[in-house]
Design a protein around this motif. Structure first.
Motif: not given
Length: 117
Positions: A33-50, A86-96
């Protein structure tokens, strides 16, 4: 339970094996799995593995102010950190989502030693 009142060890072993297979499948899904986190209204996007490994960081050129490089550097650093969080929060949700039902099957006590549990 068997007729003698004791626990049916064969059934327990089968249940444990089935849970182990489900756990392995859930871990594999997280790996893929891959999740993305963003900030600055999409100015920065981080892709993180599950599993929580940062795999890519994209910074929109609009985040750069050539007239103020010092301020831009700090702003970009803050945006990257916010996107990672933001990506870490998405990973936590995915793991749960993937592992939570297995933890409940183990008595709901969580899964010590696994991130996010």
């Amino acid at each position: 339970m068997n007729p003698g009142g004791g626990m049916d060890m064969q059934a327990l072993l089968q249940q444990a094996q089935q849970m182990q297979q489900q756990l392995m499948a859930a871990q594999q899904e997280l790996e893929e799995s891959k999740v993305e986190g963003t900030s600055g209204g999409g100015l920065v996007t981080v892709t993180v593995s599950g599993r929580g490994q940062v795999e890519d960081i994209r910074i929109d050129p609009k985040a750069i102010d050539a007239d103020d490089p010092a301020e831009t550097a700090q702003t970009v650093a803050d945006l990257v950190l916010a996107a990672i969080r933001d990506a870490e929060r998405a990973v936590d949700e995915l793991q749960q989502q993937k592992m939570g039902p297995l933890a409940q099957g183990l008595g709901g006590g969580g899964m010590p030693g696994l991130p996010g549990f």
